[in-house]
Design a protein around this motif. Structure first.
Motif, PDB file in Angstrom:
ATOM      1  N   GLU A 125      15.758   0.507   0.603  1.00  0.00           N
ATOM      2  CA  GLU A 125      16.646  -0.349   1.376  1.00  0.00           C
ATOM      3  C   GLU A 125      16.237  -0.416   2.844  1.00  0.00           C
ATOM      4  OE1 GLU A 125      20.352   1.495   0.684  1.00  0.00           O
ATOM      5  OE2 GLU A 125      20.578   0.672  -1.329  1.00  0.00           O
ATOM      6  N   SER A 126      15.572   0.607   3.345  1.00  0.00           N
ATOM      7  CA  SER A 126      15.146   0.594   4.742  1.00  0.00           C
ATOM      8  C   SER A 126      13.990  -0.376   4.979  1.00  0.00           C
ATOM      9  CB  SER A 126      14.747   2.000   5.191  1.00  0.00           C
ATOM     10  OG  SER A 126      13.660   2.462   4.421  1.00  0.00           O
ATOM     11  N   TYR A 127      13.273  -0.739   3.917  1.00  0.00           N
ATOM     12  CA  TYR A 127      12.170  -1.690   4.043  1.00  0.00           C
ATOM     13  C   TYR A 127      12.627  -3.135   3.874  1.00  0.00           C
ATOM     14  CZ  TYR A 127       8.876   2.169   3.848  1.00  0.00           C
ATOM     15  OH  TYR A 127       8.180   3.308   4.119  1.00  0.00           O
ATOM     16  N   LEU A 128      13.855  -3.353   3.494  1.00  0.00           N
ATOM     17  CA  LEU A 128      14.360  -4.699   3.247  1.00  0.00           C
ATOM     18  C   LEU A 128      14.244  -5.613   4.468  1.00  0.00           C
ATOM     19  CD1 LEU A 128      15.677  -6.588   1.212  1.00  0.00           C
ATOM     20  CD2 LEU A 128      17.889  -5.796   2.048  1.00  0.00           C
ATOM     21  N   PRO A 129      14.596  -5.187   5.684  1.00  0.00           N
ATOM     22  CA  PRO A 129      14.438  -6.090   6.841  1.00  0.00           C
ATOM     23  C   PRO A 129      12.978  -6.487   7.100  1.00  0.00           C
ATOM     24  CG  PRO A 129      15.883  -4.260   7.406  1.00  0.00           C
ATOM     25  CD  PRO A 129      15.307  -3.966   6.065  1.00  0.00           C
ATOM     26  N   VAL A 130      12.058  -5.570   6.887  1.00  0.00           N
ATOM     27  CA  VAL A 130      10.642  -5.879   7.111  1.00  0.00           C
ATOM     28  C   VAL A 130      10.160  -6.888   6.087  1.00  0.00           C
ATOM     29  CG1 VAL A 130       8.327  -4.896   7.170  1.00  0.00           C
ATOM     30  CG2 VAL A 130      10.233  -3.624   8.148  1.00  0.00           C
ATOM     31  N   VAL A 131      10.518  -6.682   4.825  1.00  0.00           N
ATOM     32  CA  VAL A 131      10.105  -7.615   3.769  1.00  0.00           C
ATOM     33  C   VAL A 131      10.748  -8.976   3.996  1.00  0.00           C
ATOM     34  CG1 VAL A 131      10.259  -8.059   1.288  1.00  0.00           C
ATOM     35  CG2 VAL A 131       9.692  -5.773   2.105  1.00  0.00           C
ATOM     36  N   LEU A 132      12.005  -8.985   4.378  1.00  0.00           N
ATOM     37  CA  LEU A 132      12.696 -10.245   4.643  1.00  0.00           C
ATOM     38  C   LEU A 132      12.051 -11.003   5.802  1.00  0.00           C
ATOM     39  CD1 LEU A 132      15.100 -12.002   3.812  1.00  0.00           C
ATOM     40  CD2 LEU A 132      16.463 -10.767   5.493  1.00  0.00           C
ATOM     41  N   GLN A 133      11.679 -10.305   6.849  1.00  0.00           N
ATOM     42  CA  GLN A 133      11.019 -10.948   7.984  1.00  0.00           C
ATOM     43  C   GLN A 133       9.651 -11.492   7.580  1.00  0.00           C
ATOM     44  OE1 GLN A 133      10.438  -8.454  11.387  1.00  0.00           O
ATOM     45  NE2 GLN A 133       9.787 -10.152  12.680  1.00  0.00           N
ATOM     46  N   ALA A 134       8.905 -10.757   6.768  1.00  0.00           N
ATOM     47  CA  ALA A 134       7.597 -11.233   6.314  1.00  0.00           C
ATOM     48  C   ALA A 134       7.741 -12.470   5.440  1.00  0.00           C
ATOM     49  CB  ALA A 134       6.875 -10.128   5.553  1.00  0.00           C
ATOM     50  N   VAL A 135       8.732 -12.491   4.555  1.00  0.00           N
ATOM     51  CA  VAL A 135       8.958 -13.659   3.694  1.00  0.00           C
ATOM     52  C   VAL A 135       9.348 -14.867   4.532  1.00  0.00           C
ATOM     53  CG1 VAL A 135      10.515 -14.588   1.925  1.00  0.00           C
ATOM     54  CG2 VAL A 135       9.505 -12.324   1.629  1.00  0.00           C
TER      55      VAL A 135
END
Length: 123
Positions: A3-13
């Motif tokens: 869940e801590s990686y969700l903002p990074v993945v969302l920003q990359a998408v």
């Protein structure tokens, strides 16, 4: 944990999606080229271009540039050590051996470049 990686993945998408949409819209909505051969020729102050483009550089130019960067980075890494030398040596001699190893590796690289003739400008 994931869940801590969700903002990074969302920003990359979002970034990749924005780039893809912008490129797609520019292809779909942009003006098409006329395809005239006269418009695709090189323009140099109204004169017809004579000869080739830019001259080719010797490989030695790039080799010297890479060697400069290598030894410039050596100085960048040596400077903080030199500033804190007394404090580091008082605590332990590990820092001294680390820097000597670093300098040794770079000395081997310097001797290798010297033997290969990288510093000779006559050729």
């Amino acid at each position: 944990m994931l869940e801590s990686y969700l903002p990074v993945v969302l920003q990359a998408v979002i970034a990749i999606g924005f780039a893809a949409i912008a490129l797609g819209l520019s292809v779909l909505l942009g003006k098409k080229g006329s395809g005239m051969e006269a418009k695709d020729t090189v323009y140099e102050c109204g004169m017809l271009p004579i000869g080739g483009g830019t001259p080719r550089f010797s490989v030695k130019f790039y080799l010297v540039a890479m060697l400069f960067v290598l030894f410039d980075i050596e100085v960048v890494f040596m400077y903080p050590f030199a500033v804190q030398f007394h404090d580091l040596i008082r605590e332990s001699s590990t820092a001294l051996y680390s820097v000597l190893g670093f300098a040794g590796i770079l000395a081997v690289a310097y001797v290798y470049a010297l033997k290969k003739g990288a510093f000779s400008w006559n050729e």
